[in-house]
Write a protein that holds these residues in place. Structure first.
Motif, PDB file in Angstrom:
ATOM      1  N   GLY A 230      76.525   6.781  15.793  1.00 36.54           N
ATOM      2  CA  GLY A 230      77.243   7.450  14.493  1.00 36.54           C
ATOM      3  C   GLY A 230      77.342   6.599  13.741  1.00 36.54           C
ATOM      4  N   LEU A 231      77.366   5.186  13.945  1.00 35.72           N
ATOM      5  CA  LEU A 231      77.589   4.162  12.936  1.00 35.72           C
ATOM      6  C   LEU A 231      76.809   3.802  11.914  1.00 35.72           C
ATOM      7  CD1 LEU A 231      79.507   1.626  15.281  1.00 35.72           C
ATOM      8  CD2 LEU A 231      80.631   3.311  13.988  1.00 35.72           C
ATOM      9  N   MET A 232      76.942   3.647  10.679  1.00 33.14           N
ATOM     10  CA  MET A 232      76.035   3.112   9.739  1.00 33.14           C
ATOM     11  C   MET A 232      75.775   1.989   9.857  1.00 33.14           C
ATOM     12  SD  MET A 232      75.145   5.933   7.912  1.00 33.14           S
ATOM     13  CE  MET A 232      75.382   6.838   9.316  1.00 33.14           C
ATOM     14  N   PRO A 233      74.438   1.236   9.582  1.00 38.42           N
ATOM     15  CA  PRO A 233      74.008  -0.107   9.839  1.00 38.42           C
ATOM     16  C   PRO A 233      75.079  -1.086   9.538  1.00 38.42           C
ATOM     17  CG  PRO A 233      72.072   1.115   9.092  1.00 38.42           C
ATOM     18  CD  PRO A 233      73.453   1.877   8.990  1.00 38.42           C
ATOM     19  N   PRO A 234      75.635  -1.358   8.135  1.00 39.46           N
ATOM     20  CA  PRO A 234      76.529  -2.173   7.825  1.00 39.46           C
ATOM     21  C   PRO A 234      78.041  -1.959   8.985  1.00 39.46           C
ATOM     22  CG  PRO A 234      75.923  -0.822   5.687  1.00 39.46           C
ATOM     23  CD  PRO A 234      75.401  -0.164   6.951  1.00 39.46           C
ATOM     24  N   GLU A 235      78.307  -1.017   9.240  1.00 39.96           N
ATOM     25  CA  GLU A 235      79.455  -0.695  10.200  1.00 39.96           C
ATOM     26  C   GLU A 235      79.110  -1.258  11.571  1.00 39.96           C
ATOM     27  OE1 GLU A 235      81.237   3.727   8.907  1.00 39.96           O
ATOM     28  OE2 GLU A 235      79.629   3.573  10.203  1.00 39.96           O
ATOM     29  N   ARG A 236      77.835  -1.398  11.906  1.00 42.44           N
ATOM     30  CA  ARG A 236      77.343  -1.912  13.329  1.00 42.44           C
ATOM     31  C   ARG A 236      77.579  -3.398  13.230  1.00 42.44           C
ATOM     32  NH1 ARG A 236      72.004   1.269  15.127  1.00 42.44           N
ATOM     33  NH2 ARG A 236      72.906   3.383  15.195  1.00 42.44           N
TER      34      ARG A 236
END
Length: 325
Positions: free
Chosen positions: A60-66
């Motif tokens: 559920g996380l966007m790439p920058p959040e990961r």
């Protein structure tokens, strides 16, 4: 059972802090691996230590959040690490394409030492990382300064993908002098950064437009003016054209980058229907033509990434290309 409860708590605490879960304890690390084999957890970083996240949460996380989850965890595990590359770019709010996030992080180091290549942990060589680092208040991470981050990104990504970092950093106040000064403190070839400095433009409105302009430059098209104010002589409506070329015969061509988000993101649509957005876009095009645009070229992210659709549209509109020397 105790290990299972401990691992569940590790994961819960990590999620609350915006981090991944890990443990130095052998039994707990083994429990994390077992949960990953069942699919409940995902091993998101295979280094030392290995990092895990709950699979549904991670998806559920966007790439920058990961990337930031991994960085915050590694920053906790390795207190002296100084991050560069995408970690620093995300922390500073520099525009970029999310496709660049590949699960890796970049850290600054002063020598090669016993380093072995690792696609998940990249290194950039800085004379004195400990004296140049910035403690970022919001993330709590040690980061390379903005100008050094730009140099790192210039050396790590092809020109068109690096240009958005530069455009947005300059819009936030970084200068060419900052970047040139930073070249003396990094062990990096400055040629990529110098080329980017020749083309940086803080007027670029977002990373998609910067990527589009970078692609135009790579494809040798003449560089357009950006965010040009235009007034409809009939209605008095005022617009800003994304890209404007004035051709040799005196005619004007406008280029419009159509980001997908403006059709699906409530923050950008003001909850208007797609039909209303398209109708407004048609009125805008009519106003641009009344203001003198001979042709309006619409293109989107897919056109830019694939290159050929963008190239063909610009050639059809008569945008000149430089000869190859």
């Amino acid at each position: 059972m105790r290990t299972h409860r401990t691992v569940t708590k590790l994961m819960t605490d990590a999620q609350r802090a915006g981090r991944c879960a890990y443990s130095r304890d052998a039994a707990e690390q083994a429990a994390l691996r077992r949960r990953a084999k069942t699919g409940d957890f995902t091993r998101v970083y295979p280094g030392i230590p290995s990092l895990y996240a709950e699979t549904m949460y991670w998806n559920g996380l966007m790439p920058p959040e990961r990337t930031m989850h991994i960085a915050r965890t590694l920053g906790q595990a390795h207190r002296t690490w100084v991050f560069g590359g995408l970690v620093a770019a995300v922390a500073y709010g520099f525009e970029h394409q999310w496709c660049l996030h590949d699960g890796s992080v970049t850290i600054a180091t002063s020598d090669h030492g016993t380093y072995r290549p690792n696609r998940h942990l990249k290194r950039v060589y800085v004379s004195k990382p400990a004296t140049t680092r910035i403690e970022h208040e919001e993330t709590g991470l040690f980061l390379l300064p903005p100008a050094m981050t730009l140099l790192d990104c210039a050396g790590s990504h092809e020109f068109r993908f690096a240009l958005p970092f530069f455009d947005s950093a300059f819009a936030k106040g970084t200068t060419a002098e900052d970047v040139l000064d930073a070249t003396g403190r990094m062990h990096a070839d400055p040629r990529a950064a110098l080329r980017l400095l020749r083309h940086v433009n803080a007027k670029s409105e977002n990373g998609g437009e910067s990527l589009a302009r970078g692609t135009m430059i790579e494809e040798r098209f003449s560089t357009p003016r950006l965010q040009v104010p235009v007034k409809d002589p009939q209605t008095g409506a005022e617009y800003r054209a994304d890209f404007v070329w004035t051709l040799a015969d005196g005619t004007t061509v406008v280029g419009e980058y159509d980001g997908t988000r403006k059709y699906i993101d409530p923050d950008m649509t003001d909850n208007r229907s797609i039909h209303e957005i398209v109708a407004n876009e048609r009125r805008r095009d009519e106003g641009l033509r009344r203001a003198g645009a001979r042709e309006i070229v619409h293109f989107n992210y897919d056109d830019v990434i694939r290159r050929t659709p963008l190239t063909m549209k610009l050639l059809k509109a008569g945008i000149p290309r430089r000869d190859v020397p």
